[in-house]
Write an enzyme that holds these catalytic residues in place. Structure first.
Site, PDB file in Angstrom:
ATOM      1  N   LYS A 120      -0.171  35.322  10.631  1.00  0.00           N
ATOM      2  CA  LYS A 120      -0.410  36.644  11.229  1.00  0.00           C
ATOM      3  C   LYS A 120       0.855  37.345  11.724  1.00  0.00           C
ATOM      4  O   LYS A 120       0.894  38.567  11.799  1.00  0.00           O
ATOM      5  CB  LYS A 120      -1.387  36.523  12.409  1.00  0.00           C
ATOM      6  CG  LYS A 120      -2.827  36.288  11.999  1.00  0.00           C
ATOM      7  CD  LYS A 120      -3.733  36.317  13.217  1.00  0.00           C
ATOM      8  CE  LYS A 120      -5.163  36.066  12.852  1.00  0.00           C
ATOM      9  NZ  LYS A 120      -6.074  36.176  13.999  1.00  0.00           N
ATOM     10  N   ASN A 166      -3.884  41.019  11.141  1.00  0.00           N
ATOM     11  CA  ASN A 166      -4.885  40.176  10.468  1.00  0.00           C
ATOM     12  C   ASN A 166      -5.490  40.862   9.251  1.00  0.00           C
ATOM     13  O   ASN A 166      -6.269  40.257   8.526  1.00  0.00           O
ATOM     14  CB  ASN A 166      -5.994  39.735  11.428  1.00  0.00           C
ATOM     15  CG  ASN A 166      -6.945  40.855  11.784  1.00  0.00           C
ATOM     16  OD1 ASN A 166      -6.590  42.034  11.693  1.00  0.00           O
ATOM     17  ND2 ASN A 166      -8.157  40.521  12.169  1.00  0.00           N
ATOM     18  N   ASP A 185      -8.819  42.363  15.334  1.00  0.00           N
ATOM     19  CA  ASP A 185      -9.452  41.429  16.279  1.00  0.00           C
ATOM     20  C   ASP A 185      -9.852  42.133  17.581  1.00  0.00           C
ATOM     21  O   ASP A 185     -10.997  42.047  18.031  1.00  0.00           O
ATOM     22  CB  ASP A 185      -8.509  40.269  16.617  1.00  0.00           C
ATOM     23  CG  ASP A 185      -8.489  39.206  15.528  1.00  0.00           C
ATOM     24  OD1 ASP A 185      -9.445  39.151  14.736  1.00  0.00           O
ATOM     25  OD2 ASP A 185      -7.510  38.446  15.478  1.00  0.00           O
TER      26      ASP A 185
HETATM   27  P1  NDP Z   1      -4.435  30.318  20.293  1.00  0.00           P
HETATM   28  O1  NDP Z   1      -4.183  28.911  19.946  1.00  0.00           O
HETATM   29  O2  NDP Z   1      -3.438  31.365  19.920  1.00  0.00           O
HETATM   30  O3  NDP Z   1      -4.670  30.453  21.891  1.00  0.00           O
HETATM   31  C1  NDP Z   1      -5.532  29.582  22.579  1.00  0.00           C
HETATM   32  C2  NDP Z   1      -5.553  29.940  24.061  1.00  0.00           C
HETATM   33  O4  NDP Z   1      -6.535  29.108  24.682  1.00  0.00           O
HETATM   34  C3  NDP Z   1      -4.240  29.696  24.785  1.00  0.00           C
HETATM   35  O5  NDP Z   1      -4.040  30.684  25.762  1.00  0.00           O
HETATM   36  C4  NDP Z   1      -4.456  28.329  25.448  1.00  0.00           C
HETATM   37  O6  NDP Z   1      -3.726  28.166  26.631  1.00  0.00           O
HETATM   38  C5  NDP Z   1      -5.926  28.442  25.791  1.00  0.00           C
HETATM   39  N1  NDP Z   1      -6.576  27.139  25.958  1.00  0.00           N
HETATM   40  C6  NDP Z   1      -6.801  26.189  25.008  1.00  0.00           C
HETATM   41  N2  NDP Z   1      -7.428  25.137  25.551  1.00  0.00           N
HETATM   42  C7  NDP Z   1      -7.588  25.406  26.879  1.00  0.00           C
HETATM   43  C8  NDP Z   1      -8.173  24.720  27.974  1.00  0.00           C
HETATM   44  N3  NDP Z   1      -8.732  23.507  27.817  1.00  0.00           N
HETATM   45  N4  NDP Z   1      -8.182  25.323  29.187  1.00  0.00           N
HETATM   46  C9  NDP Z   1      -7.639  26.551  29.356  1.00  0.00           C
HETATM   47  N5  NDP Z   1      -7.063  27.245  28.351  1.00  0.00           N
HETATM   48  C10 NDP Z   1      -7.034  26.695  27.134  1.00  0.00           C
HETATM   49  O7  NDP Z   1      -5.869  30.648  19.652  1.00  0.00           O
HETATM   50  P2  NDP Z   1      -6.477  32.100  19.306  1.00  0.00           P
HETATM   51  O8  NDP Z   1      -6.188  33.030  20.414  1.00  0.00           O
HETATM   52  O9  NDP Z   1      -6.092  32.461  17.926  1.00  0.00           O
HETATM   53  O10 NDP Z   1      -8.037  31.759  19.253  1.00  0.00           O
HETATM   54  C11 NDP Z   1      -8.773  31.520  20.442  1.00  0.00           C
HETATM   55  C12 NDP Z   1     -10.258  31.527  20.129  1.00  0.00           C
HETATM   56  O11 NDP Z   1     -10.618  32.840  19.685  1.00  0.00           O
HETATM   57  C13 NDP Z   1     -10.686  30.574  19.006  1.00  0.00           C
HETATM   58  O12 NDP Z   1     -11.863  29.923  19.424  1.00  0.00           O
HETATM   59  C14 NDP Z   1     -10.979  31.495  17.853  1.00  0.00           C
HETATM   60  O13 NDP Z   1     -11.982  30.964  17.000  1.00  0.00           O
HETATM   61  C15 NDP Z   1     -11.486  32.721  18.578  1.00  0.00           C
HETATM   62  N6  NDP Z   1     -11.413  33.959  17.816  1.00  0.00           N
HETATM   63  C16 NDP Z   1     -12.560  34.661  17.641  1.00  0.00           C
HETATM   64  C17 NDP Z   1     -12.568  35.828  16.939  1.00  0.00           C
HETATM   65  C18 NDP Z   1     -13.860  36.555  16.769  1.00  0.00           C
HETATM   66  O14 NDP Z   1     -13.887  37.487  15.965  1.00  0.00           O
HETATM   67  N7  NDP Z   1     -14.914  36.208  17.496  1.00  0.00           N
HETATM   68  C19 NDP Z   1     -11.334  36.400  16.361  1.00  0.00           C
HETATM   69  C20 NDP Z   1     -10.149  35.607  16.638  1.00  0.00           C
HETATM   70  C21 NDP Z   1     -10.209  34.422  17.321  1.00  0.00           C
HETATM   71  P3  NDP Z   1      -2.143  27.788  26.647  1.00  0.00           P
HETATM   72  O15 NDP Z   1      -1.391  29.042  26.336  1.00  0.00           O
HETATM   73  O16 NDP Z   1      -1.927  27.321  28.036  1.00  0.00           O
HETATM   74  O17 NDP Z   1      -1.972  26.723  25.599  1.00  0.00           O
END
Ligand code: NDP
Length: 284
Positions: free
Chosen positions: A71, A92, A107
């Protein structure tokens, strides 16, 4: 008139990409509208994106979606960007306009549309977002551009959260603040919209929920989740139990897919067909 046997090609480049459900939804939408379009789910390894984008141009593909890990890198191969994609720094969706590749990020726009479809606007609202990854970045920028009064980013990793807040402060007129997530998060009472933009609760970890004090969720709040599989997350169930209005991640997925459909075909997307197709796919 001579027959046209050439279909318009669209698809997604990603790695891994095998479990990406978008193709089923887009192909159902093309079929429902009688359009001669195809959507291919294509594995493009890290390091192979430049060749894939050249291939896209060479084959006159109409458009492409990008997913992990492409992306951000894809920006190098584009001729233009939407203002939001430029701020977000990630794309995206690509549209091929006669050889000119233009990038958009649907998104966050899909998120806003899914709220609008439920009668919820972010204008003038205080929005609290859990997470600072790709989804949080797109959602927070679109909320700020759509006139949210304040955007609060709550994240475990300080650097990532602070960087996103800096971006919002520099590139938008919304107030933005960072809250370090080092203990159960208490939702401020003046919150209008609470968003789970982390991956917590995503299949197969459907028994997990973000670490927050659920009793701080109040009736007047709209609570939303980006997790779409399963869309009835524990996070949303907790919010429902406290009387809050909820909007699930399936709506966001359908709405961003619908925006892509319209960008590529110029036609209105058949939302119901797309939603039903995904529900069937997820066994809902
Ligand atoms: P990233 O890996 O870029 O980001 C994940 C985020 O979640 C980070 O901020 C991370 O924190 C946080 N995180 C992960 N585990 C934990 C935890 N146990 N406790 C607290 N924070 C946590 O992923 P994306 O942003 O790309 O995707 C996130 C979600 O969004 C996914 O489930 C994806 O499927 C969904 N999504 C849904 C879409 C839709 O159309 N509905 C579109 C795009 C994505 P840290 O920075 O501290 O690691």
């Amino acid at each position: 008139m001579a027959k046209n046997y050439r279909a318009e090609l669209t698809g997604v480049f990603g790695c891994p990409v095998e479990e990406n459900p978008t193709g089923v939804m887009e192909e159902a939408a093309f079929a429902a509208k009688g359009l001669d379009y195809r959507y291919l789910t294509i594995r493009v390894e890290p390091g192979a994106l430049q060749a894939a984008m050249e291939g896209m141009r060479a084959m006159n593909m109409r458009g492409i979606n990008l997913t992990i890990p492409h992306k951000v890198e894809v920006l190098k191969y584009l001729d233009g960007l939407s203002p939001a994609a430029e701020i977000i720094g990630a794309v995206n969706t690509v549209i091929n306009n006669g050889g000119r590749l233009w990038g958009e990020n649907t998104d966050g726009k899909g998120f806003l549309t899914s709220l609008q479809n439920e009668g919820v606007s972010v204008t003038g609202k205080r929005v609290v977002i859990l997470g600072a990854g790709g989804a949080a970045r797109a959602i927070s920028v679109e909320c700020a551009l759509a006139g949210a009064e304040k955007v609060t980013i709550v994240n475990v990793t300080r650097e990532r959260g602070e960087a996103l807040v800096k971006l919002l402060q520099e590139k938008t007129s919304a107030k933005a603040e960072f809250v370090l997530w080092d203990r159960p998060f208490s939702v401020p009472a003046d919150t209008d919209i609470l968003v789970n933009a982390t991956s917590v609760g995503l299949y197969p970890n459907v028994n997990e929920k973000p670490d927050i004090n659920y009793d701080t969720i109040a009736k007047h709040m709209v609570v939303t989740d980006v997790v779409f599989n399963d869309p009835h997350t524990l996070f949303l169930q907790e919010a429902e139990q406290r009387g809050a209005k909820t909007v699930n991640g399936l709506g966001m997925l359908v709405c961003q897919g619908a925006l892509n459909f319209t960008l590529w075909t110029g036609e209105e997307a058949p939302l119901e067909v797309m939603e039903e197709t995904l529900k069937q796919e997820f066994g809902l």
